[in-house]
Design a protein around this motif. Sequence first.
Motif, PDB file in Angstrom:
ATOM      1  N   VAL A  76      74.109  88.894  57.310  1.00 35.45           N
ATOM      2  CA  VAL A  76      73.513  88.860  58.680  1.00 35.45           C
ATOM      3  C   VAL A  76      72.862  90.097  59.011  1.00 35.45           C
ATOM      4  O   VAL A  76      71.707  90.338  59.778  1.00 35.45           O
ATOM      5  CB  VAL A  76      74.574  88.612  59.607  1.00 35.45           C
ATOM      6  N   VAL A  77      73.409  91.454  58.523  1.00 34.78           N
ATOM      7  CA  VAL A  77      72.701  92.607  58.658  1.00 34.78           C
ATOM      8  C   VAL A  77      71.536  92.691  57.913  1.00 34.78           C
ATOM      9  O   VAL A  77      70.414  93.374  58.422  1.00 34.78           O
ATOM     10  CB  VAL A  77      73.961  93.819  58.305  1.00 34.78           C
ATOM     11  N   ILE A  78      71.423  92.512  56.745  1.00 41.89           N
ATOM     12  CA  ILE A  78      70.223  92.213  55.988  1.00 41.89           C
ATOM     13  C   ILE A  78      69.333  91.438  56.527  1.00 41.89           C
ATOM     14  O   ILE A  78      68.059  91.852  56.686  1.00 41.89           O
ATOM     15  CB  ILE A  78      70.374  91.823  54.563  1.00 41.89           C
ATOM     16  N   GLY A  79      69.544  90.341  57.204  1.00 42.33           N
ATOM     17  CA  GLY A  79      68.470  89.315  57.842  1.00 42.33           C
ATOM     18  C   GLY A  79      68.158  90.010  59.144  1.00 42.33           C
ATOM     19  O   GLY A  79      66.782  90.126  59.267  1.00 42.33           O
ATOM     20  N   ILE A  80      68.684  90.780  59.872  1.00 44.19           N
ATOM     21  CA  ILE A  80      68.439  91.226  60.984  1.00 44.19           C
ATOM     22  C   ILE A  80      67.378  92.590  60.647  1.00 44.19           C
ATOM     23  O   ILE A  80      66.212  92.651  61.161  1.00 44.19           O
ATOM     24  CB  ILE A  80      69.454  92.040  61.893  1.00 44.19           C
ATOM     25  N   LEU A  81      67.591  93.502  59.542  1.00 38.55           N
ATOM     26  CA  LEU A  81      66.862  94.433  59.233  1.00 38.55           C
ATOM     27  C   LEU A  81      65.468  93.889  58.628  1.00 38.55           C
ATOM     28  O   LEU A  81      64.438  94.219  59.070  1.00 38.55           O
ATOM     29  CB  LEU A  81      67.500  95.267  58.164  1.00 38.55           C
ATOM     30  N   ALA A  82      65.526  92.662  57.808  1.00 33.94           N
ATOM     31  CA  ALA A  82      64.264  92.012  57.460  1.00 33.94           C
ATOM     32  C   ALA A  82      63.345  91.629  58.568  1.00 33.94           C
ATOM     33  O   ALA A  82      62.303  91.757  58.396  1.00 33.94           O
ATOM     34  CB  ALA A  82      64.495  90.886  56.556  1.00 33.94           C
ATOM     35  N   ALA A  83      64.052  90.996  59.635  1.00 32.48           N
ATOM     36  CA  ALA A  83      63.322  90.306  60.712  1.00 32.48           C
ATOM     37  C   ALA A  83      62.525  91.640  61.273  1.00 32.48           C
ATOM     38  O   ALA A  83      61.356  91.537  61.624  1.00 32.48           O
ATOM     39  CB  ALA A  83      64.185  89.841  61.752  1.00 32.48           C
ATOM     40  N   LEU A  84      63.378  92.719  61.614  1.00 30.81           N
ATOM     41  CA  LEU A  84      62.656  93.776  62.208  1.00 30.81           C
ATOM     42  C   LEU A  84      61.273  94.395  61.398  1.00 30.81           C
ATOM     43  O   LEU A  84      60.473  94.778  62.012  1.00 30.81           O
ATOM     44  CB  LEU A  84      63.635  94.947  62.686  1.00 30.81           C
ATOM     45  N   VAL A  85      61.597  94.502  60.090  1.00 26.05           N
ATOM     46  CA  VAL A  85      60.609  95.092  59.124  1.00 26.05           C
ATOM     47  C   VAL A  85      59.355  94.178  59.394  1.00 26.05           C
ATOM     48  O   VAL A  85      58.255  94.625  59.259  1.00 26.05           O
ATOM     49  CB  VAL A  85      61.074  95.342  57.826  1.00 26.05           C
ATOM     50  N   ILE A  86      59.468  92.901  59.348  1.00 23.96           N
ATOM     51  CA  ILE A  86      58.465  91.704  59.146  1.00 23.96           C
ATOM     52  C   ILE A  86      57.905  91.987  60.510  1.00 23.96           C
ATOM     53  O   ILE A  86      56.492  92.124  60.660  1.00 23.96           O
ATOM     54  CB  ILE A  86      58.831  90.616  58.947  1.00 23.96           C
ATOM     55  N   THR A  87      58.263  92.122  61.683  1.00 17.03           N
ATOM     56  CA  THR A  87      57.597  92.092  63.105  1.00 17.03           C
ATOM     57  C   THR A  87      56.952  93.327  63.061  1.00 17.03           C
ATOM     58  O   THR A  87      56.005  93.456  63.561  1.00 17.03           O
ATOM     59  CB  THR A  87      58.923  92.112  64.120  1.00 17.03           C
ATOM     60  N   THR A  88      57.603  94.468  62.758  1.00 11.68           N
ATOM     61  CA  THR A  88      56.833  95.904  62.647  1.00 11.68           C
ATOM     62  C   THR A  88      55.598  95.711  61.872  1.00 11.68           C
ATOM     63  O   THR A  88      54.567  96.054  62.086  1.00 11.68           O
ATOM     64  CB  THR A  88      57.948  97.010  62.368  1.00 11.68           C
ATOM     65  N   PHE A  89      55.457  95.336  60.748  1.00 10.07           N
ATOM     66  CA  PHE A  89      54.633  95.191  59.749  1.00 10.07           C
ATOM     67  C   PHE A  89      53.538  94.278  60.340  1.00 10.07           C
ATOM     68  O   PHE A  89      52.102  94.759  60.208  1.00 10.07           O
ATOM     69  CB  PHE A  89      54.889  94.604  58.497  1.00 10.07           C
ATOM     70  N   THR A  90      53.861  93.282  60.912  1.00 10.03           N
ATOM     71  CA  THR A  90      52.807  92.417  61.662  1.00 10.03           C
ATOM     72  C   THR A  90      52.099  92.924  62.535  1.00 10.03           C
ATOM     73  O   THR A  90      50.770  92.969  62.950  1.00 10.03           O
ATOM     74  CB  THR A  90      53.560  91.004  62.163  1.00 10.03           C
ATOM     75  N   GLY A  91      52.870  93.724  63.591  1.00  8.65           N
ATOM     76  CA  GLY A  91      52.096  94.607  64.686  1.00  8.65           C
ATOM     77  C   GLY A  91      51.232  95.535  63.691  1.00  8.65           C
ATOM     78  O   GLY A  91      50.080  95.867  64.588  1.00  8.65           O
ATOM     79  N   ILE A  92      51.542  96.359  62.989  1.00  7.61           N
ATOM     80  CA  ILE A  92      50.818  97.304  62.278  1.00  7.61           C
ATOM     81  C   ILE A  92      49.656  96.848  61.748  1.00  7.61           C
ATOM     82  O   ILE A  92      48.448  97.419  61.844  1.00  7.61           O
ATOM     83  CB  ILE A  92      51.720  98.065  61.188  1.00  7.61           C
ATOM     84  N   GLN A  93      49.616  95.633  61.144  1.00  7.48           N
ATOM     85  CA  GLN A  93      48.482  94.754  60.619  1.00  7.48           C
ATOM     86  C   GLN A  93      47.476  94.517  61.767  1.00  7.48           C
ATOM     87  O   GLN A  93      46.341  94.620  61.540  1.00  7.48           O
ATOM     88  CB  GLN A  93      48.637  93.680  59.726  1.00  7.48           C
ATOM     89  N   ARG A  94      47.998  93.997  62.801  1.00  3.85           N
ATOM     90  CA  ARG A  94      47.111  93.574  63.892  1.00  3.85           C
ATOM     91  C   ARG A  94      46.388  94.852  64.441  1.00  3.85           C
ATOM     92  O   ARG A  94      45.188  94.808  64.783  1.00  3.85           O
ATOM     93  CB  ARG A  94      48.090  93.108  64.901  1.00  3.85           C
TER      94      ARG A  94
END
Length: 136
Positions: free
Chosen positions: A15-33
């Motif tokens: 669960v902790v790894i899943g939460i961290l992965a979701a945060l990284v993906i969301t941040t990365f998408t914002g940076i690309q935008r």
Amino acid sequence: KQSGFTIVELLIVIVVIGILAALVITTFTGIQRRARDTERQTDIKAIHSQLEAYYAQNGSYPALAEVNTTTLAGLDGDALTAPNSSTAIDSNAATTAKYRYAPSPGTCTTAAGDCTTYSLDALLEDGNTFSKNSLN
């Protein structure tokens, strides 16, 4: 007595790894935008400066057809195409997939030299519009 991880401990780690992965993906998408929006702004500024240089040399602005077919001096051809798009600059309302160049009056032609002003727009992914207008 055997030592090891219990199923509860493994589930907590997953669960902790899943939460961290979701945060990284969301941040990365914002940076690309934001990066694509910055590229749009840079392209519009480059086109604007080349249009002003064209005006200084010719006394009028080019019509839309000439902007798409004529390479403005010093302008990379890719600057006319928005990120994530294959559509060149257009006169229709701006979307995130293209830039809008609207010379005025609407019936002006490069040959007649009667394009006196223009509006140049890009719709950013954050919903705002980045615009540059002719200096004249």
